[in-house]
Scaffold this motif. Sequence first.
Motif, PDB file in Angstrom:
ATOM      1  N   ARG A  34      40.234  37.184  41.914  1.00  0.00           N
ATOM      2  CA  ARG A  34      40.553  38.724  41.911  1.00  0.00           C
ATOM      3  C   ARG A  34      39.111  39.635  41.606  1.00  0.00           C
ATOM      4  O   ARG A  34      39.019  40.583  42.157  1.00  0.00           O
ATOM      5  N   ALA A  35      38.375  38.790  40.820  1.00  0.00           N
ATOM      6  CA  ALA A  35      37.123  39.810  40.579  1.00  0.00           C
ATOM      7  C   ALA A  35      36.417  40.049  41.913  1.00  0.00           C
ATOM      8  O   ALA A  35      35.697  40.950  42.094  1.00  0.00           O
ATOM      9  N   LYS A  37      37.651  40.143  44.662  1.00  0.00           N
ATOM     10  CA  LYS A  37      38.150  41.381  45.583  1.00  0.00           C
ATOM     11  C   LYS A  37      38.372  42.577  45.033  1.00  0.00           C
ATOM     12  O   LYS A  37      38.725  43.634  45.343  1.00  0.00           O
ATOM     13  N   GLY A  38      37.536  42.762  43.780  1.00  0.00           N
ATOM     14  CA  GLY A  38      37.404  43.982  43.162  1.00  0.00           C
ATOM     15  C   GLY A  38      38.706  44.473  42.386  1.00  0.00           C
ATOM     16  O   GLY A  38      39.076  45.593  42.113  1.00  0.00           O
ATOM     17  N   ARG A  39      39.374  43.400  42.093  1.00  0.00           N
ATOM     18  CA  ARG A  39      40.796  43.551  41.316  1.00  0.00           C
ATOM     19  C   ARG A  39      40.619  43.411  39.846  1.00  0.00           C
ATOM     20  O   ARG A  39      41.850  43.016  39.459  1.00  0.00           O
ATOM     21  N   GLY A  40      39.551  42.915  39.323  1.00  0.00           N
ATOM     22  CA  GLY A  40      39.738  42.865  37.882  1.00  0.00           C
ATOM     23  C   GLY A  40      38.311  42.449  37.428  1.00  0.00           C
ATOM     24  O   GLY A  40      37.392  42.320  38.221  1.00  0.00           O
ATOM     25  N   ASN A  41      38.402  41.612  36.257  1.00  0.00           N
ATOM     26  CA  ASN A  41      37.113  41.432  35.738  1.00  0.00           C
ATOM     27  C   ASN A  41      36.692  39.942  35.792  1.00  0.00           C
ATOM     28  O   ASN A  41      37.827  38.857  36.117  1.00  0.00           O
TER      29      ASN A  41
END
Length: 89
Positions: A34-35, A37-41
Amino acid sequence: MEHDEALFDSLATLRDAHDKASRLMAEIAVLGARALKGRGNAPSLAQLQNYMRALAQAQRQAAHCEELLLGGTPRTMAEAVARDRPFMH
């Protein structure tokens, strides 16, 4: 029979320890993906340390199973350190 029971109990404990480490790694991998893909830490240091502890427990338990499979009794702490192998209490 007592030896067989100890082995089966140890194998069940190994399975539990392995499953815990696997779940923790799966969570870390999801967070990492996710990180990216820029969707979280990114996963935290605490999460990685929890995984490392769970993995170490599984490794100690595997060594205990190995001892039982070899027909021996679990080593003492001093013997484990001398052989550079994990000790299972």
